[in-house]
Design an enzyme around this catalytic site. Sequence first.
Site, PDB file in Angstrom:
ATOM      1  N   ASN A 117      -5.590  -3.576  -3.374  1.00  0.00           N
ATOM      2  CA  ASN A 117      -5.076  -4.695  -4.175  1.00  0.00           C
ATOM      3  C   ASN A 117      -3.912  -5.434  -3.521  1.00  0.00           C
ATOM      4  O   ASN A 117      -3.802  -6.658  -3.627  1.00  0.00           O
ATOM      5  CB  ASN A 117      -4.713  -4.234  -5.588  1.00  0.00           C
ATOM      6  CG  ASN A 117      -3.637  -3.192  -5.602  1.00  0.00           C
ATOM      7  OD1 ASN A 117      -3.511  -2.391  -4.683  1.00  0.00           O
ATOM      8  ND2 ASN A 117      -2.840  -3.204  -6.639  1.00  0.00           N
TER       9      ASN A 117
ATOM     10  N   GLU B 230       0.573   7.784  -6.281  1.00  0.00           N
ATOM     11  CA  GLU B 230       0.909   6.570  -7.043  1.00  0.00           C
ATOM     12  C   GLU B 230      -0.392   6.030  -7.611  1.00  0.00           C
ATOM     13  O   GLU B 230      -1.216   5.507  -6.861  1.00  0.00           O
ATOM     14  CB  GLU B 230       1.548   5.522  -6.121  1.00  0.00           C
ATOM     15  CG  GLU B 230       2.906   5.902  -5.569  1.00  0.00           C
ATOM     16  CD  GLU B 230       4.001   5.877  -6.616  1.00  0.00           C
ATOM     17  OE1 GLU B 230       3.786   5.308  -7.707  1.00  0.00           O
ATOM     18  OE2 GLU B 230       5.064   6.446  -6.343  1.00  0.00           O
TER      19      GLU B 230
ATOM     20  N   GLU C 295       8.685   6.662  -5.211  1.00  0.00           N
ATOM     21  CA  GLU C 295       8.988   6.031  -3.932  1.00  0.00           C
ATOM     22  C   GLU C 295      10.209   5.144  -4.115  1.00  0.00           C
ATOM     23  O   GLU C 295      10.450   4.639  -5.212  1.00  0.00           O
ATOM     24  CB  GLU C 295       7.777   5.205  -3.462  1.00  0.00           C
ATOM     25  CG  GLU C 295       6.546   6.073  -3.191  1.00  0.00           C
ATOM     26  CD  GLU C 295       5.298   5.282  -2.784  1.00  0.00           C
ATOM     27  OE1 GLU C 295       5.106   4.161  -3.291  1.00  0.00           O
ATOM     28  OE2 GLU C 295       4.525   5.801  -1.964  1.00  0.00           O
TER      29      GLU C 295
ATOM     30  N   CYS D   7      -1.338  -2.559 -10.206  1.00  0.00           N
ATOM     31  CA  CYS D   7      -1.215  -1.368 -11.057  1.00  0.00           C
ATOM     32  C   CYS D   7      -0.207  -1.596 -12.182  1.00  0.00           C
ATOM     33  O   CYS D   7      -0.242  -0.909 -13.191  1.00  0.00           O
ATOM     34  CB  CYS D   7      -0.805  -0.177 -10.218  1.00  0.00           C
ATOM     35  SG  CYS D   7       0.685  -0.494  -9.263  1.00  0.00           S
TER      36      CYS D   7
HETATM   37  P1  NAD Z   1      -9.318   4.214  -4.855  1.00  0.00           P
HETATM   38  O1  NAD Z   1      -8.773   5.481  -5.394  1.00  0.00           O
HETATM   39  O2  NAD Z   1     -10.757   3.953  -4.983  1.00  0.00           O
HETATM   40  O3  NAD Z   1      -9.012   4.109  -3.286  1.00  0.00           O
HETATM   41  C1  NAD Z   1      -7.716   4.169  -2.768  1.00  0.00           C
HETATM   42  C2  NAD Z   1      -7.788   4.660  -1.333  1.00  0.00           C
HETATM   43  O4  NAD Z   1      -8.280   5.999  -1.335  1.00  0.00           O
HETATM   44  C3  NAD Z   1      -8.746   3.864  -0.448  1.00  0.00           C
HETATM   45  O5  NAD Z   1      -8.217   3.784   0.851  1.00  0.00           O
HETATM   46  C4  NAD Z   1      -9.985   4.719  -0.453  1.00  0.00           C
HETATM   47  O6  NAD Z   1     -10.820   4.557   0.668  1.00  0.00           O
HETATM   48  C5  NAD Z   1      -9.385   6.105  -0.469  1.00  0.00           C
HETATM   49  N1  NAD Z   1     -10.281   7.146  -0.987  1.00  0.00           N
HETATM   50  C6  NAD Z   1     -11.294   7.020  -1.879  1.00  0.00           C
HETATM   51  N2  NAD Z   1     -11.890   8.217  -2.075  1.00  0.00           N
HETATM   52  C7  NAD Z   1     -11.224   9.114  -1.300  1.00  0.00           C
HETATM   53  C8  NAD Z   1     -11.364  10.515  -1.077  1.00  0.00           C
HETATM   54  N3  NAD Z   1     -12.306  11.210  -1.682  1.00  0.00           N
HETATM   55  N4  NAD Z   1     -10.508  11.119  -0.230  1.00  0.00           N
HETATM   56  C9  NAD Z   1      -9.529  10.417   0.391  1.00  0.00           C
HETATM   57  N5  NAD Z   1      -9.348   9.088   0.221  1.00  0.00           N
HETATM   58  C10 NAD Z   1     -10.181   8.442  -0.619  1.00  0.00           C
HETATM   59  O7  NAD Z   1      -8.438   3.069  -5.475  1.00  0.00           O
HETATM   60  P2  NAD Z   1      -8.637   1.498  -5.281  1.00  0.00           P
HETATM   61  O8  NAD Z   1      -9.808   1.101  -6.094  1.00  0.00           O
HETATM   62  O9  NAD Z   1      -8.606   1.175  -3.822  1.00  0.00           O
HETATM   63  O10 NAD Z   1      -7.293   0.923  -5.901  1.00  0.00           O
HETATM   64  C11 NAD Z   1      -7.132   0.647  -7.240  1.00  0.00           C
HETATM   65  C12 NAD Z   1      -6.333   1.739  -7.917  1.00  0.00           C
HETATM   66  O11 NAD Z   1      -5.077   1.901  -7.270  1.00  0.00           O
HETATM   67  C13 NAD Z   1      -6.012   1.412  -9.352  1.00  0.00           C
HETATM   68  O12 NAD Z   1      -6.179   2.560 -10.139  1.00  0.00           O
HETATM   69  C14 NAD Z   1      -4.556   1.008  -9.282  1.00  0.00           C
HETATM   70  O13 NAD Z   1      -3.857   1.138 -10.490  1.00  0.00           O
HETATM   71  C15 NAD Z   1      -4.044   1.931  -8.243  1.00  0.00           C
HETATM   72  N6  NAD Z   1      -2.792   1.449  -7.679  1.00  0.00           N
HETATM   73  C16 NAD Z   1      -1.626   2.118  -7.961  1.00  0.00           C
HETATM   74  C17 NAD Z   1      -0.412   1.650  -7.464  1.00  0.00           C
HETATM   75  C18 NAD Z   1       0.881   2.362  -7.732  1.00  0.00           C
HETATM   76  O14 NAD Z   1       1.839   2.117  -7.015  1.00  0.00           O
HETATM   77  N7  NAD Z   1       0.969   3.218  -8.735  1.00  0.00           N
HETATM   78  C19 NAD Z   1      -0.411   0.504  -6.666  1.00  0.00           C
HETATM   79  C20 NAD Z   1      -1.608  -0.147  -6.416  1.00  0.00           C
HETATM   80  C21 NAD Z   1      -2.793   0.337  -6.914  1.00  0.00           C
END
Ligand code: NAD
Length: 487
Positions: A155, A253, A468, A287
Amino acid sequence: CSGTMELLMLENFIDGKFLPCHSYIDSYDPSTGEVYCKVPDSGKEEIEVAVEAARKAFPSWSSRSPQERSQVLNRLADLLEQSLEELAQAESKDQGKTLTMARTIDIPRSVQNFRFFASSILHHTTESTQMDHLGCLHYTVRTPVGIAGLISPWNLPLYLLTWKIAPAIAAGNTVIAKPSELTSVTAWMLCKFLNKAGVPPGVVNIVFGTGPKVGEALVTHPEVPLISFTGSQPTAERITQLSAPFCKKLSLELGGKNPAIIFEDANLEDCIPATVRSSFANQGEICLCTSRIFVQRSIYNEFLKRFVEASRKWKVGIPSDPSASMGALISKAHLEKVRSYIKKARAEGAQILCGEGVDRLSLPPRNQAGYFMLPTVITDIKDESCCMKEEIFGPVTCVVPFDSEEEVIRRANSVKYGLAATVWSGHVGRIHRVAQKLQSGLVWTNCWLIRELNLPFGGMKYSGIGREGAKDSHDFFTEIKTITVKY
Ligand code: NAD
């Protein structure tokens, strides 16, 4: 490592060099739905090579002084800043966000991440205490952990990746970063600046590919003692399980289901535009975005009318359109998921007051297959509905009435997440009372998304583990040791 005739071909960056991969994944331009880039589909093999490089680089990098490391981070910040426009164009094309957003938020903040940690690394101290009666002096020291595994989402691609790389290397670690396979381009562009800035080979390695393949190879590598992850809660659950046998240090996070609580004494002139922004900025793909709006019953009808009017004016357009407030969603699958929530809400009898499809949009022919949707406002919906409980992560927000302070705190706290909340009121006592009772890592009152990078950022409950920020990131990326000297 350059863009070929039509498709942009990315390569992994390991040990200061770009390396081709055996296979590639298609990456789509969200505003057209066309494949425009090929991302390496790395796996275990590439992680082994990266670990070797990061291990080799660690002794020398970790023994440099904070001042020296700080200079390298500052040089990197300068180089990114000089290429701000090019990076912003790339981020907007890759992610679907507006160019304005990439230009004013994503890339400036990526630059700031390096500058911020270049400065904050110079100001940490450790503790000491003594036991006079035993003749003992106790003190603590902090040392870098080793090879840090960094996994980031799609995102805010470069923004969130650099928010991890900067503190990790400032503290003397070497890193292996894995950006989201959906948005890898700016991470690849960052690689081009690393050697130029004087980041020694092996200190920052970037390996591209999918979560289940390369992400899991990183998470389960025994020589990577620390994983900093930003992404969804189900992925965090998987990472926690996979890393448990290795006793890894984890920072998680995760998502949110963030409430905005609007009391009858709120200044609606400020509150309405800010709540439209907090609901729909970056297509609702932050998020911290608001997705449950609780409005005190006495002002409910007025708020709803004005909020829907303002949401209708929130323009959706192609990312390069300077008048657009919202671009395209990240992927076809994500667009379908977001729209499926609206379908469920309708089936439950909720009202969709504005939004959803793109029928009212006049998009250029090339963008007709892009992943666009309108800011969507749902009302007449129960707290138990999945739209009020689950993270949708798109431009969809629910508006519901409440009667008392006690009731709204209970309802706001009733979901599994606890990331960010906003409270709007003109009553200073109420602001403090409510803010302190909300189960939320962050509470903004009479504003939204004003960040002070020194202070802790992160969520409670299913929104994550750890924080963080200047001190928090430093604590995470270092190990602390207590030393006792008998004198
Ligand atoms: P996601 O969990 O699908 O993917 C995040 C990352 O993890 C990607 O690089 C992905 O390739 C990797 N990943 C996926 N499966 C994995 C596995 N089994 N092992 C290791 N790595 C793996 O999330 P997304 O769809 O990319 O992002 C959206 C989510 O992120 C939302 O839930 C959002 O709220 C959250 N988010 C949180 C924050 C925060 O600071 N709290 C900030 C931004 C986004």
